[in-house]
Design a protein around this motif. Structure first.
Motif, PDB file in Angstrom:
ATOM      1  N   VAL A 171       0.840  -1.203   0.000  1.00 21.82           N
ATOM      2  CA  VAL A 171       0.000   0.000   0.000  1.00 21.82           C
ATOM      3  C   VAL A 171       0.877   1.255   0.000  1.00 21.82           C
ATOM      4  O   VAL A 171       0.614   2.217  -0.727  1.00 21.82           O
ATOM      5  CB  VAL A 171      -0.956   0.006   1.219  1.00 21.82           C
ATOM      6  CG1 VAL A 171      -1.708   1.334   1.305  1.00 21.82           C
ATOM      7  CG2 VAL A 171      -1.942  -1.148   1.122  1.00 21.82           C
ATOM      8  N   GLY A 172       1.952   1.235   0.812  1.00 21.20           N
ATOM      9  CA  GLY A 172       2.892   2.354   0.822  1.00 21.20           C
ATOM     10  C   GLY A 172       3.556   2.542  -0.530  1.00 21.20           C
ATOM     11  O   GLY A 172       3.766   3.673  -0.991  1.00 21.20           O
ATOM     12  N   PHE A 173       3.839   1.433  -1.197  1.00 24.94           N
ATOM     13  CA  PHE A 173       4.439   1.451  -2.532  1.00 24.94           C
ATOM     14  C   PHE A 173       3.479   2.105  -3.527  1.00 24.94           C
ATOM     15  O   PHE A 173       3.900   2.890  -4.387  1.00 24.94           O
ATOM     16  CB  PHE A 173       4.759   0.020  -2.967  1.00 24.94           C
ATOM     17  CG  PHE A 173       5.705  -0.071  -4.123  1.00 24.94           C
ATOM     18  CD1 PHE A 173       7.065  -0.098  -3.914  1.00 24.94           C
ATOM     19  CD2 PHE A 173       5.238  -0.139  -5.426  1.00 24.94           C
ATOM     20  CE1 PHE A 173       7.952  -0.189  -4.979  1.00 24.94           C
ATOM     21  CE2 PHE A 173       6.106  -0.218  -6.495  1.00 24.94           C
ATOM     22  CZ  PHE A 173       7.471  -0.246  -6.274  1.00 24.94           C
ATOM     23  N   ALA A 174       2.181   1.793  -3.392  1.00 27.49           N
ATOM     24  CA  ALA A 174       1.161   2.390  -4.262  1.00 27.49           C
ATOM     25  C   ALA A 174       1.124   3.903  -4.083  1.00 27.49           C
ATOM     26  O   ALA A 174       1.001   4.663  -5.058  1.00 27.49           O
ATOM     27  CB  ALA A 174      -0.212   1.789  -3.961  1.00 27.49           C
TER      28      ALA A 174
ATOM     29  N   TYR B 225      -1.351   8.616 -12.233  1.00 27.93           N
ATOM     30  CA  TYR B 225      -2.311   7.757 -12.932  1.00 27.93           C
ATOM     31  C   TYR B 225      -2.425   6.386 -12.260  1.00 27.93           C
ATOM     32  O   TYR B 225      -2.389   5.344 -12.896  1.00 27.93           O
ATOM     33  CB  TYR B 225      -1.904   7.597 -14.397  1.00 27.93           C
ATOM     34  CG  TYR B 225      -3.075   7.286 -15.305  1.00 27.93           C
ATOM     35  CD1 TYR B 225      -4.032   8.255 -15.580  1.00 27.93           C
ATOM     36  CD2 TYR B 225      -3.237   6.031 -15.872  1.00 27.93           C
ATOM     37  CE1 TYR B 225      -5.110   7.979 -16.396  1.00 27.93           C
ATOM     38  CE2 TYR B 225      -4.317   5.745 -16.694  1.00 27.93           C
ATOM     39  CZ  TYR B 225      -5.252   6.731 -16.950  1.00 27.93           C
ATOM     40  OH  TYR B 225      -6.323   6.451 -17.756  1.00 27.93           O
ATOM     41  N   THR B 226      -2.538   6.409 -10.932  1.00 27.02           N
ATOM     42  CA  THR B 226      -2.631   5.169 -10.162  1.00 27.02           C
ATOM     43  C   THR B 226      -4.043   4.960  -9.633  1.00 27.02           C
ATOM     44  O   THR B 226      -4.692   3.964  -9.949  1.00 27.02           O
ATOM     45  CB  THR B 226      -1.628   5.203  -8.992  1.00 27.02           C
ATOM     46  OG1 THR B 226      -0.306   5.383  -9.515  1.00 27.02           O
ATOM     47  CG2 THR B 226      -1.677   3.918  -8.184  1.00 27.02           C
ATOM     48  N   PHE B 227      -4.529   5.903  -8.849  1.00 35.01           N
ATOM     49  CA  PHE B 227      -5.876   5.783  -8.294  1.00 35.01           C
ATOM     50  C   PHE B 227      -6.939   6.034  -9.356  1.00 35.01           C
ATOM     51  O   PHE B 227      -8.046   5.516  -9.263  1.00 35.01           O
ATOM     52  CB  PHE B 227      -6.062   6.768  -7.129  1.00 35.01           C
ATOM     53  CG  PHE B 227      -5.313   6.374  -5.892  1.00 35.01           C
ATOM     54  CD1 PHE B 227      -5.887   5.528  -4.952  1.00 35.01           C
ATOM     55  CD2 PHE B 227      -4.035   6.835  -5.664  1.00 35.01           C
ATOM     56  CE1 PHE B 227      -5.188   5.156  -3.806  1.00 35.01           C
ATOM     57  CE2 PHE B 227      -3.326   6.471  -4.526  1.00 35.01           C
ATOM     58  CZ  PHE B 227      -3.911   5.631  -3.600  1.00 35.01           C
TER      59      PHE B 227
ATOM     60  N   ASN C  61      -6.868   5.130 -12.569  1.00 34.49           N
ATOM     61  CA  ASN C  61      -7.039   3.947 -13.415  1.00 34.49           C
ATOM     62  C   ASN C  61      -7.881   2.907 -12.683  1.00 34.49           C
ATOM     63  O   ASN C  61      -7.563   2.498 -11.570  1.00 34.49           O
ATOM     64  CB  ASN C  61      -5.672   3.364 -13.779  1.00 34.49           C
ATOM     65  CG  ASN C  61      -5.782   2.162 -14.687  1.00 34.49           C
ATOM     66  OD1 ASN C  61      -5.976   1.046 -14.225  1.00 34.49           O
ATOM     67  ND2 ASN C  61      -5.660   2.389 -15.980  1.00 34.49           N
ATOM     68  N   MET C  62      -8.960   2.462 -13.300  1.00 35.05           N
ATOM     69  CA  MET C  62      -9.920   1.566 -12.653  1.00 35.05           C
ATOM     70  C   MET C  62      -9.288   0.253 -12.184  1.00 35.05           C
ATOM     71  O   MET C  62      -9.556  -0.217 -11.079  1.00 35.05           O
ATOM     72  CB  MET C  62     -11.075   1.252 -13.613  1.00 35.05           C
ATOM     73  CG  MET C  62     -11.985   2.421 -13.883  1.00 35.05           C
ATOM     74  SD  MET C  62     -13.068   2.733 -12.484  1.00 35.05           S
ATOM     75  CE  MET C  62     -14.239   3.867 -13.215  1.00 35.05           C
ATOM     76  N   SER C  63      -8.451  -0.339 -13.019  1.00 32.68           N
ATOM     77  CA  SER C  63      -7.865  -1.639 -12.680  1.00 32.68           C
ATOM     78  C   SER C  63      -6.826  -1.513 -11.575  1.00 32.68           C
ATOM     79  O   SER C  63      -6.775  -2.336 -10.664  1.00 32.68           O
ATOM     80  CB  SER C  63      -7.239  -2.280 -13.928  1.00 32.68           C
ATOM     81  OG  SER C  63      -8.236  -2.518 -14.901  1.00 32.68           O
ATOM     82  N   THR C  64      -5.985  -0.477 -11.653  1.00 36.74           N
ATOM     83  CA  THR C  64      -4.994  -0.232 -10.604  1.00 36.74           C
ATOM     84  C   THR C  64      -5.680   0.048  -9.279  1.00 36.74           C
ATOM     85  O   THR C  64      -5.302  -0.471  -8.229  1.00 36.74           O
ATOM     86  CB  THR C  64      -4.093   0.967 -10.979  1.00 36.74           C
ATOM     87  OG1 THR C  64      -3.654   0.822 -12.319  1.00 36.74           O
ATOM     88  CG2 THR C  64      -2.902   1.056 -10.061  1.00 36.74           C
ATOM     89  N   MET C  65      -6.702   0.896  -9.360  1.00 37.97           N
ATOM     90  CA  MET C  65      -7.480   1.240  -8.168  1.00 37.97           C
ATOM     91  C   MET C  65      -8.085   0.002  -7.518  1.00 37.97           C
ATOM     92  O   MET C  65      -8.099  -0.136  -6.294  1.00 37.97           O
ATOM     93  CB  MET C  65      -8.585   2.230  -8.562  1.00 37.97           C
ATOM     94  CG  MET C  65      -9.614   2.524  -7.503  1.00 37.97           C
ATOM     95  SD  MET C  65     -11.045   1.399  -7.563  1.00 37.97           S
ATOM     96  CE  MET C  65     -11.823   1.890  -9.086  1.00 37.97           C
ATOM     97  N   THR C  66      -8.555  -0.938  -8.339  1.00 40.23           N
ATOM     98  CA  THR C  66      -9.175  -2.164  -7.814  1.00 40.23           C
ATOM     99  C   THR C  66      -8.164  -2.983  -7.007  1.00 40.23           C
ATOM    100  O   THR C  66      -8.489  -3.506  -5.936  1.00 40.23           O
ATOM    101  CB  THR C  66      -9.742  -3.018  -8.965  1.00 40.23           C
ATOM    102  OG1 THR C  66     -10.695  -2.232  -9.699  1.00 40.23           O
ATOM    103  CG2 THR C  66     -10.437  -4.257  -8.433  1.00 40.23           C
ATOM    104  N   ILE C  67      -6.929  -3.084  -7.503  1.00 44.27           N
ATOM    105  CA  ILE C  67      -5.891  -3.831  -6.782  1.00 44.27           C
ATOM    106  C   ILE C  67      -5.547  -3.136  -5.463  1.00 44.27           C
ATOM    107  O   ILE C  67      -5.372  -3.792  -4.429  1.00 44.27           O
ATOM    108  CB  ILE C  67      -4.621  -3.994  -7.645  1.00 44.27           C
ATOM    109  CG1 ILE C  67      -4.943  -4.814  -8.900  1.00 44.27           C
ATOM    110  CG2 ILE C  67      -3.509  -4.687  -6.856  1.00 44.27           C
ATOM    111  CD1 ILE C  67      -3.814  -4.936  -9.881  1.00 44.27           C
TER     112      ILE C  67
END
Length: 480
Positions: A430-433, A442-444, A446-452
C-alpha cells in the motif's frame, strides 16, 4: 444446481469483477483504436457489478446503513458540483480539456471510494482466499496477453518514439503499476503449495517483461525493489521471531535479483534506452535568452516568450497562470531542472498557481485538474488531489486510503510480535502504491490499478482483525 447456487454470492461476484479487469482493459483498448473513439463499451460495463452490489446492499441492510450511504453520497455529490462550477469559471483557451472530461475524474474517484466501501463491508467477516486467487489469475491474464501481443507483433508501443511494449493496453505506466502491485499479492501467497505452481511462472514472466521490455522506470526499478523488500521482510520477520532462516527462500530471492540484473546488462532494457533518448534530445531545446539548453519544455518556453513579447492570444491564460509560468521559468533555471523532467515542472507550476490564484474556494474545492496547459497538467496524483481537487477533494478521495495505511502502521508497531509476513508485505504494498501515485501518477484514477489497491487495503484490514482476535493470554506468553 444447489452447488452452483452456493457459489453465487457477493464475494465471488466481486472476485469475478477483479478477473474481468484485464479483459475489459483489452476490450477498451482494441475498441478505441479500431473505432478511433474515446468511449468504449467497457466504460459502461465495468461499473455494473459494483453498482448492482451497492444497490443490493442499500436495500438489504438496515436504516442506519442507508442513512450513512445517503449522507456520504450527498457529500460527494455537492463537492462534485462545486468543483465543476469552479472549473468552468477558471477555464481558459489553454485548458487541456473541458468540463465533461473533468467530470470523468470526479466520477472515477467517487466510484473508487464506492468500490473501497463495498469490498471492506462485504469481506469484513468473510474468507479472503478467493480474493487472493482472483488477483493472481488477473495478473496471469495480463502478462500472458502482453506476451501474445509481442509475439504476434500486435503490441502497441509504450512511447510515441516506438520504444517499449505495452501489449493491448492504454498506458505503460498503468500496466507497470498493476503488475508490480499484483506481484506483492503473488509473493504473499507463495506459501500456498497449490497456488505456487501458478505464481512462480507469473512472477518470472512479469520480471522479464518489466525489466527488459516495457520501458518504464516504474517497471524496471519497481520490480527489483519489490524483490528486495520481500527479502528484507523475510530477514526481519525471522530475526523478530527468533526463527531459523529459510535459506532456500533467501537464496531464491538473491538469485532472482542477480538474474534480473544479468538479463538487463546482457539483453538490455527499453527503460535505459528511453532515458538515454531523453538525455540526448534535451540538448535540442535552446533558450534564446540565455543561448544555452532550456530548463523547461519547448512549448512552455514558447508561451513564456509570448508573454514577454505580449503576443499571447487574449484569454489563452489567466493572469495567475501567466505569472506562474514566468516564476516557473525562473525557478527551473535557478535549480537547473532538466527540460524533459515534466513532472517537476508540473509540480512547481501548480504550487505557484494555487499561490497566485489566492482563492479560498479553489483552495477548498480545487482549481480543476484539466484546467491547465497540456504539459502542465499535474501527473503526480497525490499532489493533484490537494492542489487541483482542493483540501476537500484530498480528504474525500485520498484520506480514506491514507487513514487505513496510518492505522495499519500503528497497529503493526503496537502488535509487532503478532503481525505476520503477509501483514508487513501488504503494508509495504500500500505504501508502494502511494509512492508510485506521487512519483508517476495515474494510479488511483485507473480503474484496474485502483481495484488492486482496494483489494490490498481490504486484505490489510482483514489482517488487523486477525490480530485483534488473538487471545491476550497468547500475547502475554509471546512477550515472556
Amino acid at each position: 444446481m444447489e452447488k452452483l447456487k452456493g457459489k453465487i454470492n457477493i464475494e465471488n461476484i466481486l472476485c469475478i469483477f477483479i478477473i474481468l479487469c484485464p479483459i475489459l482493459d483489452i476490450a477498451s483498448f482494441l475498441w478505441r483504436n479500431c473505432f478511433n473513439t474515446s468511449i468504449s463499451p467497457s466504460t459502461i460495463l465495468r461499473p455494473i457489478i459494483p453498482i448492482c452490489i451497492a444497490i443490493y446492499l442499500f436495500f438489504k441492510e438496515g436504516k442506519k446503513f442507508r442513512k450513512w450511504v445517503i449522507i456520504g453520497g450527498l457529500i460527494y455529490l455537492i463537492y462534485g458540483i462545486i468543483h465543476l462550477l469552479i472549473f468552468q469559471n477558471l477555464h481558459t483557451l489553454s485548458s487541456y480539456s473541458n468540463v465533461t472530461h473533468e467530470a470523468q475524474y470526479i466520477i472515477n474517484y467517487t466510484f473508487m471510494i464506492l468500490v473501497l466501501g463495498i469490498f471492506l463491508y462485504v469481506f469484513k467477516d468473510k474468507d479472503v482466499k478467493n480474493l487472493n486467487k482472483s488477483i493472481i489469475i488477473s495478473a496471469g491474464i495480463y502478462i500472458i496477453s502482453i506476451f501474445i501481443a509481442i509475439l504476434t507483433k500486435t503490441s502497441s508501443s509504450t512511447y510515441i518514439e516506438g520504444m517499449g511494449y505495452k501489449g493491448w493496453f492504454e498506458s505503460g505506466n498503468s500496466i507497470s503499476i498493476i503488475l508490480i502491485l499484483s506481484t506483492f499479492i503473488c509473493l504473499i501467497n507463495l506459501k500456498d503449495k497449490k497456488l505456487r505452481k501458478l505464481i512462480i511462472p507469473i512472477i518470472i514472466l512479469v520480471g522479464i517483461y518489466l525489466t527488459t521490455l516495457i520501458g518504464t522506470r516504474v517497471g524496471l526499478y519497481g520490480f527489483i525493489l519489490v524483490l528486495v523488500l520481500y527479502a528484507l521482510v523475510e530477514i526481519f520477520y525471522n530475526i523478530l521471531n527468533k526463527q531459523k532462516f529459510n535459506r532456500k527462500t533467501i537464496l531464491l530471492i538473491v538469485a532472482g535479483i542477480c538474474a534480473v540484473l544479468l538479463v538487463v546488462i546482457a539483453v538490455g532494457s527499453s527503460t535505459i534506452q528511453r532515458r538515454q533518448h531523453l538525455n540526448n534530445i534535451q540538448k535540442n531545446i535552446v533558450d534564446e535568452n540565455t543561448n544555452i539548453e532550456s530548463h523547461v519544455t519547448g512549448s512552455i518556453l514558447e508561451i513564456k516568450q509570448a508573454i514577454d513579447n505580449k503576443t499571447l492570444e487574449k484569454g489563452y491564460l489567466s493572469e495567475a497562470q501567466e505569472k506562474s509560468i514566468i516564476e516557473l521559468y525562473d525557478i527551473a533555471n535557478k535549480l537547473n531542472i532538466k527540460n524533459h523532467d515534466q513532472r517537476m515542472q508540473q509540480l512547481i507550476y501548480n504550487v505557484l498557481l494555487v499561490k497566485n490564484q489566492y482563492n479560498i474556494l479553489s483552495i477548498l474545492f480545487g482549481n480543476g485538474y484539466m484546467n491547465n496547459f497540456r504539459e502542465l497538467v499535474l501527473e503526480m496524483e497525490i499532489p493533484a488531489f490537494l492542489l487541483n481537487f482542493g483540501i476537500c477533494g484530498f480528504v474525500l478521495y485520498f484520506m480514506p486510503f491514507l487513514a487505513i495505511f496510518i492505522y495499519s502502521a500503528y497497529m503493526g508497531i503496537k502488535n509487532i510480535r503478532k503481525i505476520s509476513k503477509e501483514y508487513i508485505l501488504l503494508l509495504l504494498g500500500v505504501g508502494f502504491a502511494f509512492a508510485i501515485s506521487f512519483l508517476a501518477g495515474y494510479t488511483f484514477f485507473n480503474m484496474s490499478t485502483m481495484t488492486i489497491i482496494v483489494v490490498m487495503n481490504t486484505l490489510l484490514m482483514k489482517q488487523i482483525r486477525k490480530i485483534k482476535e488473538i487471545p491476550k493470554e497468547e500475547n502475554n506468553r509471546s512477550e515472556k
